[in-house]
Write a protein that holds these residues in place. Structure first.
Motif, PDB file in Angstrom:
ATOM      1  N   MET A  93       8.438  -1.128 -14.680  1.00 19.63           N
ATOM      2  CA  MET A  93       7.043  -0.760 -14.925  1.00 19.63           C
ATOM      3  C   MET A  93       6.907  -0.045 -16.260  1.00 19.63           C
ATOM      4  SD  MET A  93       5.240   0.356 -11.406  1.00 19.63           S
ATOM      5  CE  MET A  93       5.527   2.064 -11.794  1.00 19.63           C
ATOM      6  N   ASP A 113       5.982   0.781 -20.232  1.00 20.69           N
ATOM      7  CA  ASP A 113       4.728   0.694 -20.974  1.00 20.69           C
ATOM      8  C   ASP A 113       4.940   0.077 -22.343  1.00 20.69           C
ATOM      9  OD1 ASP A 113       3.159   1.691 -19.031  1.00 20.69           O
ATOM     10  OD2 ASP A 113       3.161   3.745 -19.741  1.00 20.69           O
ATOM     11  N   SER A 170       1.855   0.505 -16.822  1.00 22.01           N
ATOM     12  CA  SER A 170       1.062   1.228 -15.827  1.00 22.01           C
ATOM     13  C   SER A 170      -0.428   0.959 -16.012  1.00 22.01           C
ATOM     14  CB  SER A 170       1.348   2.732 -15.920  1.00 22.01           C
ATOM     15  OG  SER A 170       1.099   3.214 -17.222  1.00 22.01           O
ATOM     16  N   ARG A 191      -2.973  -0.828 -13.143  1.00 18.52           N
ATOM     17  CA  ARG A 191      -4.285  -0.338 -12.693  1.00 18.52           C
ATOM     18  C   ARG A 191      -5.329  -1.445 -12.757  1.00 18.52           C
ATOM     19  NH1 ARG A 191      -2.515   4.741 -15.306  1.00 18.52           N
ATOM     20  NH2 ARG A 191      -3.504   4.158 -17.278  1.00 18.52           N
ATOM     21  N   THR A 199      -5.067   8.671  -9.433  1.00 21.15           N
ATOM     22  CA  THR A 199      -4.993   7.570 -10.398  1.00 21.15           C
ATOM     23  C   THR A 199      -6.126   7.657 -11.405  1.00 21.15           C
ATOM     24  OG1 THR A 199      -4.034   6.189  -8.656  1.00 21.15           O
ATOM     25  CG2 THR A 199      -4.761   5.080 -10.654  1.00 21.15           C
ATOM     26  N   SER A 243       3.380  12.575 -10.938  1.00 22.68           N
ATOM     27  CA  SER A 243       3.950  11.224 -10.898  1.00 22.68           C
ATOM     28  C   SER A 243       3.729  10.628  -9.517  1.00 22.68           C
ATOM     29  CB  SER A 243       5.445  11.262 -11.219  1.00 22.68           C
ATOM     30  OG  SER A 243       6.126  12.126 -10.339  1.00 22.68           O
ATOM     31  N   ASP A 244       2.634   9.936  -9.351  1.00 24.32           N
ATOM     32  CA  ASP A 244       2.329   9.246  -8.106  1.00 24.32           C
ATOM     33  C   ASP A 244       2.400   7.752  -8.395  1.00 24.32           C
ATOM     34  OD1 ASP A 244       1.347   8.211  -5.761  1.00 24.32           O
ATOM     35  OD2 ASP A 244      -0.219   9.722  -5.529  1.00 24.32           O
ATOM     36  N   ARG A 245       3.349   7.075  -7.778  1.00 18.26           N
ATOM     37  CA  ARG A 245       3.539   5.650  -8.055  1.00 18.26           C
ATOM     38  C   ARG A 245       2.529   4.789  -7.305  1.00 18.26           C
ATOM     39  NH1 ARG A 245       8.482   5.207 -10.602  1.00 18.26           N
ATOM     40  NH2 ARG A 245       8.583   2.958 -10.269  1.00 18.26           N
ATOM     41  N   ILE A 246       1.774   5.398  -6.393  1.00 20.55           N
ATOM     42  CA  ILE A 246       0.723   4.668  -5.686  1.00 20.55           C
ATOM     43  C   ILE A 246      -0.525   4.613  -6.563  1.00 20.55           C
ATOM     44  CG2 ILE A 246      -0.756   4.641  -3.649  1.00 20.55           C
ATOM     45  CD1 ILE A 246       2.112   4.070  -2.987  1.00 20.55           C
ATOM     46  N   GLY A 268       1.919  -1.342  -3.390  1.00 21.53           N
ATOM     47  CA  GLY A 268       1.783  -0.108  -4.152  1.00 21.53           C
ATOM     48  C   GLY A 268       0.359   0.307  -4.437  1.00 21.53           C
TER      49      GLY A 268
END
Length: 319
Positions: free
Chosen positions: A1, A3, A73, A77, A94, A105-108, A125
């Motif tokens: 993931m 960037d 990332s 989104r 988010t 750091s929330d991967r959801i 996710g």
């Protein structure tokens, strides 16, 4: 993931660029199947050819990415919002991160959807939340992808957080990083009477708006109130010998007792020396200065309170 793709500076398309080029520019190289057909005027055969030859990749059932490299990332989104349908918004942590919140750091990927809308299957996710309260002022209309406004995002992030501690940390960080201020969160909560953790969010926002911006300072304030000690002035502005503005974490003005809470930044020698110099200037003026590491407020609260009480009594407080 990584960037790596989204991290590159993208040149603004030329004025004569076609509709597809502009669409991919606005949406970080992500588009829905419907957009590819309706706005970019591509046939299904043309789309299949781009996928088959590796120029594009299918990110979800009806969502495409116009490259075959790592997905960033920002692109994740977009994939989540387009997969969920036209009424979907980035929400909670988010949306707050898309608006500039740092340190979490929330991967959801959290989405906010109207309670009445039908939801398509979502990518792995991605978590959808439903709401019956979404006013115009809760939405950033110029945001890309569409997302909730800062105050609404912080309230949702706090009520969806896995723990009370993280909920408080999100609210405190939003004030500290100047994403929200004043009564912003109170106004959102007034419109949402059934928010989870309502009392915790209200109390944290009230304290943070009053000047205790960091989570450690809020922990200190909670300890002082629990011990029955006087309430200090938070983030009081003082000027040092050179005339620079300095902010005191907690200051008992009547007794000239100053309490400083040191966070992780004090591991940096330059920060440590700057704080020592500021402390020395306060001592020279006659203040009593107490310093505590932020972890001590959580692991040794009795020792912290005992020292603050002793300093106040020595300075003339009658208890």
């Amino acid at each position: 993931m990584g960037d790596s793709w989204a991290g590159m500076r993208r040149a603004l398309p030329s004025d004569d660029a076609d509709e597809l080029t502009w669409l991919l520019f606005r949406q970080d190289d992500v588009l829905s199947l419907g957009q590819a057909q309706a706005q970019a005027h591509l046939t299904r055969k043309a789309i299949r050819h781009r996928v088959a030859t590796g120029r594009w990749r299918r990110a979800h059932r009806a969502v495409l990415v116009a490259h075959n490299g790592p997905v960033s990332s920002a692109q994740l989104r977009w994939i989540a919002v387009l997969a969920a349908g036209p009424t979907a918004l980035l929400g909670g942590i988010t949306a707050a991160q898309a608006g500039g919140l740092r340190g979490f750091s929330d991967r959801i990927i959290h989405l906010l959807l109207p309670a009445t809308c039908r939801r398509a299957p979502l990518p792995a996710g991605v978590r959808a939340h439903r709401t019956t309260h979404l006013l115009d002022e809760d939405v950033v209309h110029v945001g890309r992808p569409p997302r909730t406004a800062a105050a609404r995002s912080v309230v949702d992030a706090a009520q969806w957080a896995p723990s009370d501690g993280q909920a408080r940390a999100v609210v405190a960080a939003a004030f500290q990083q100047r994403l929200v201020g004043g009564d912003d969160l109170h106004e959102v909560l007034d419109r949402m009477p059934r928010v989870r953790r309502r009392r915790l969010i209200l109390s944290t926002a009230t304290d943070a708006a009053g000047g205790a911006h960091s989570l450690a300072e809020l922990d200190l304030l909670r300890l002082l109130r629990g011990a029955g000690l006087p309430e200090p002035t938070r983030q009081l502005v003082r000027r040092d010998a050179a005339g620079r503005r300095r902010y005191l974490d907690a200051y008992f003005e009547e007794w000239r007792v100053h309490v400083e809470v040191d966070g992780g930044q004090h591991l940096d020698p330059a920060h440590a020396w700057a704080d020592m110099r500021r402390q020395n200037e306060l001592w020279v003026e006659g203040d009593r200065v107490l310093r505590f590491p932020s972890w001590a407020l959580r692991t040794e609260p009795e020792a912290v309170i005992a020292q603050i009480r002793a300093a106040l009594l020595a300075a003339g407080w009658r208890g």
